[in-house]
Design a protein around this motif. Structure first.
Motif, mmCIF file in Angstrom:
data_model
loop_
_atom_site.group_PDB
_atom_site.id
_atom_site.type_symbol
_atom_site.label_atom_id
_atom_site.label_comp_id
_atom_site.label_asym_id
_atom_site.label_seq_id
_atom_site.Cartn_x
_atom_site.Cartn_y
_atom_site.Cartn_z
ATOM 1 N N PRO A 121 21.795 -33.224 6.253
ATOM 2 C CA PRO A 121 20.341 -33.275 6.470
ATOM 3 C C PRO A 121 19.893 -34.723 6.711
ATOM 4 N N VAL A 122 18.776 -34.882 7.401
ATOM 5 C CA VAL A 122 18.223 -36.216 7.616
ATOM 6 C C VAL A 122 17.420 -36.589 6.369
ATOM 7 N N VAL A 123 17.679 -37.790 5.858
ATOM 8 C CA VAL A 123 17.030 -38.259 4.624
ATOM 9 C C VAL A 123 15.917 -39.236 4.992
ATOM 10 N N PHE A 124 14.732 -38.985 4.478
ATOM 11 C CA PHE A 124 13.574 -39.850 4.734
ATOM 12 C C PHE A 124 13.148 -40.471 3.411
ATOM 13 N N ILE A 125 13.284 -41.807 3.318
ATOM 14 C CA ILE A 125 12.880 -42.533 2.116
ATOM 15 C C ILE A 125 11.631 -43.355 2.446
ATOM 16 N N ASN A 126 10.631 -43.276 1.584
ATOM 17 C CA ASN A 126 9.334 -43.949 1.805
ATOM 18 C C ASN A 126 8.789 -43.685 3.212
ATOM 19 N N PRO A 127 8.746 -42.423 3.619
ATOM 20 C CA PRO A 127 8.302 -42.116 4.983
ATOM 21 C C PRO A 127 6.808 -42.368 5.193
ATOM 22 N N VAL A 128 6.493 -42.806 6.402
ATOM 23 C CA VAL A 128 5.103 -43.034 6.799
ATOM 24 C C VAL A 128 4.901 -42.314 8.127
ATOM 25 N N ILE A 129 3.849 -41.531 8.216
ATOM 26 C CA ILE A 129 3.544 -40.890 9.504
ATOM 27 C C ILE A 129 2.904 -41.938 10.396
ATOM 28 N N GLU A 130 3.577 -42.213 11.509
ATOM 29 C CA GLU A 130 3.094 -43.248 12.419
ATOM 30 C C GLU A 130 2.138 -42.701 13.452
ATOM 31 N N TRP A 131 2.404 -41.481 13.859
ATOM 32 C CA TRP A 131 1.605 -40.921 14.944
ATOM 33 C C TRP A 131 1.717 -39.408 14.938
ATOM 34 N N LEU A 132 0.589 -38.767 15.224
ATOM 35 C CA LEU A 132 0.567 -37.313 15.365
ATOM 36 C C LEU A 132 -0.102 -36.980 16.692
ATOM 37 N N SER A 133 0.462 -36.051 17.431
ATOM 38 C CA SER A 133 -0.128 -35.678 18.720
ATOM 39 C C SER A 133 -1.465 -34.984 18.499
ATOM 40 N N ARG A 193 -0.833 -27.598 12.817
ATOM 41 C CA ARG A 193 -0.067 -28.854 12.768
ATOM 42 C C ARG A 193 -0.019 -29.483 14.157
ATOM 43 N N SER A 194 0.170 -30.789 14.190
ATOM 44 C CA SER A 194 0.406 -31.465 15.466
ATOM 45 C C SER A 194 1.744 -31.006 16.024
ATOM 46 N N LEU A 195 1.808 -30.883 17.338
ATOM 47 C CA LEU A 195 3.035 -30.416 17.997
ATOM 48 C C LEU A 195 4.132 -31.471 17.957
ATOM 49 N N VAL A 196 3.722 -32.740 17.935
ATOM 50 C CA VAL A 196 4.689 -33.838 17.863
ATOM 51 C C VAL A 196 4.291 -34.769 16.720
ATOM 52 N N ALA A 197 5.283 -35.201 15.955
ATOM 53 C CA ALA A 197 5.020 -36.124 14.849
ATOM 54 C C ALA A 197 6.052 -37.248 14.876
ATOM 55 N N ARG A 198 5.568 -38.449 14.648
ATOM 56 C CA ARG A 198 6.491 -39.598 14.588
ATOM 57 C C ARG A 198 6.413 -40.203 13.186
ATOM 58 N N VAL A 199 7.575 -40.330 12.565
ATOM 59 C CA VAL A 199 7.656 -40.803 11.178
ATOM 60 C C VAL A 199 8.614 -41.991 11.092
ATOM 61 N N ARG A 200 8.180 -43.021 10.366
ATOM 62 C CA ARG A 200 9.039 -44.183 10.104
ATOM 63 C C ARG A 200 9.499 -44.088 8.648
ATOM 64 N N ALA A 201 10.767 -44.343 8.424
ATOM 65 C CA ALA A 201 11.309 -44.213 7.061
ATOM 66 C C ALA A 201 12.558 -45.080 6.918
ATOM 67 N N LEU A 202 13.099 -45.095 5.698
ATOM 68 C CA LEU A 202 14.379 -45.755 5.451
ATOM 69 C C LEU A 202 15.428 -44.672 5.273
ATOM 70 N N ASP A 203 16.661 -44.965 5.703
ATOM 71 C CA ASP A 203 17.757 -44.030 5.430
ATOM 72 C C ASP A 203 18.452 -44.444 4.131
ATOM 73 N N LEU A 204 19.529 -43.749 3.794
ATOM 74 C CA LEU A 204 20.213 -44.018 2.514
ATOM 75 C C LEU A 204 20.881 -45.394 2.471
ATOM 76 N N ASN A 205 21.023 -46.035 3.639
ATOM 77 C CA ASN A 205 21.572 -47.392 3.669
ATOM 78 C C ASN A 205 20.464 -48.445 3.630
ATOM 79 N N GLY A 206 19.226 -47.976 3.513
ATOM 80 C CA GLY A 206 18.108 -48.909 3.476
ATOM 81 C C GLY A 206 17.678 -49.366 4.851
ATOM 82 N N LYS A 207 18.209 -48.706 5.870
ATOM 83 C CA LYS A 207 17.904 -49.101 7.245
ATOM 84 C C LYS A 207 16.690 -48.306 7.736
ATOM 85 N N GLU A 208 15.775 -49.038 8.394
ATOM 86 C CA GLU A 208 14.585 -48.381 8.898
ATOM 87 C C GLU A 208 14.893 -47.597 10.167
ATOM 88 N N PHE A 209 14.300 -46.431 10.297
ATOM 89 C CA PHE A 209 14.449 -45.658 11.533
ATOM 90 C C PHE A 209 13.139 -44.928 11.820
#
Ligand code: NI
Length: 181
Positions: free
Chosen positions: A74-86, A108-124
């Motif tokens: 599964p994709v892990v989202f740590i400290n996620p922030v919604i950046e943009w919603l359609s 719900r918005s059809l498209v959502a963009r979320v910024r978060a950290l993965d388990l390595n602490g890397k932002e994506f």
């Protein structure tokens, strides 16, 4: 890894404020591993940490929902922030593992963009459409203590409350086995 109990509405834990993750350490990895095992066991689309009693800003989304191979983690989202919603939205029936057998139409918005950290602490940044976008918005709602219940009208809320208050663990397990979300 350990299977954890999924907390069901109206348990007040689901309304407990979540805190940002300050360190991606062994303790957090353990929570995430447990979340994965718990979600797999019920074939869920996504799960937030607070649903297994950890009020942290973390959620996971099933790989197939996130557009990856079914065999991927599964994709892990740590400290996620919604950046943009359609602006374009869609209303569909939505379920939740904390509300077995309950479905509520949610816009719900059809498209959502979320910024978060993965388990390595890397932002994506993840951009999801359709079911993925819906899952991102649904799981993010858990982190701000917003629940499926809140999207229901007053009459349906009474029905949900009554059903959930009476639901036994056995009934919940049977309902989740039929449809995990
Ligand atoms: Ni949920």
């Amino acid at each position: 890894m350990a299977l954890r109990r999924i907390i069901r509405f109206p348990d007040p834990v689901l309304r407990q404020p979540t805190r940002p993750v300050s360190a991606i350490d062994q303790r957090l990895r353990q929570i995430v591993e447990d979340m994965m095992e718990t979600m797999y066991a019920v074939d869920g689309a996504g799960l937030a940490a607070i649903q297994v009693g950890a009020p942290e800003r973390v959620f996971i989304i099933d790989a197939s929902v996130a557009g990856a191979a079914r065999t991927d983690l599964p994709v892990v989202f740590i400290n996620p922030v919604i950046e943009w919603l359609s602006a374009e939205t869609e209303t569909k029936e939505e379920g939740c593992l904390s509300f077995p057998g309950i479905f509520v139409p949610v816009k719900r918005s059809l498209v959502a963009r979320v910024r978060a950290l993965d388990l390595n602490g890397k932002e994506f940044v993840a951009e999801g459409r359709d079911l993925y976008a819906r899952a991102l918005q649904h799981e993010h709602d858990h982190l701000i203590n917003k629940l499926l219940f809140d999207y229901a009208g007053p009459v349906k809320r009474q029905v949900i409350k009554r059903k959930m208050e009476r639901m036994t663990d056995e009934e919940a397990a049977a309902l989740v086995a039929r449809h995990g979300d």
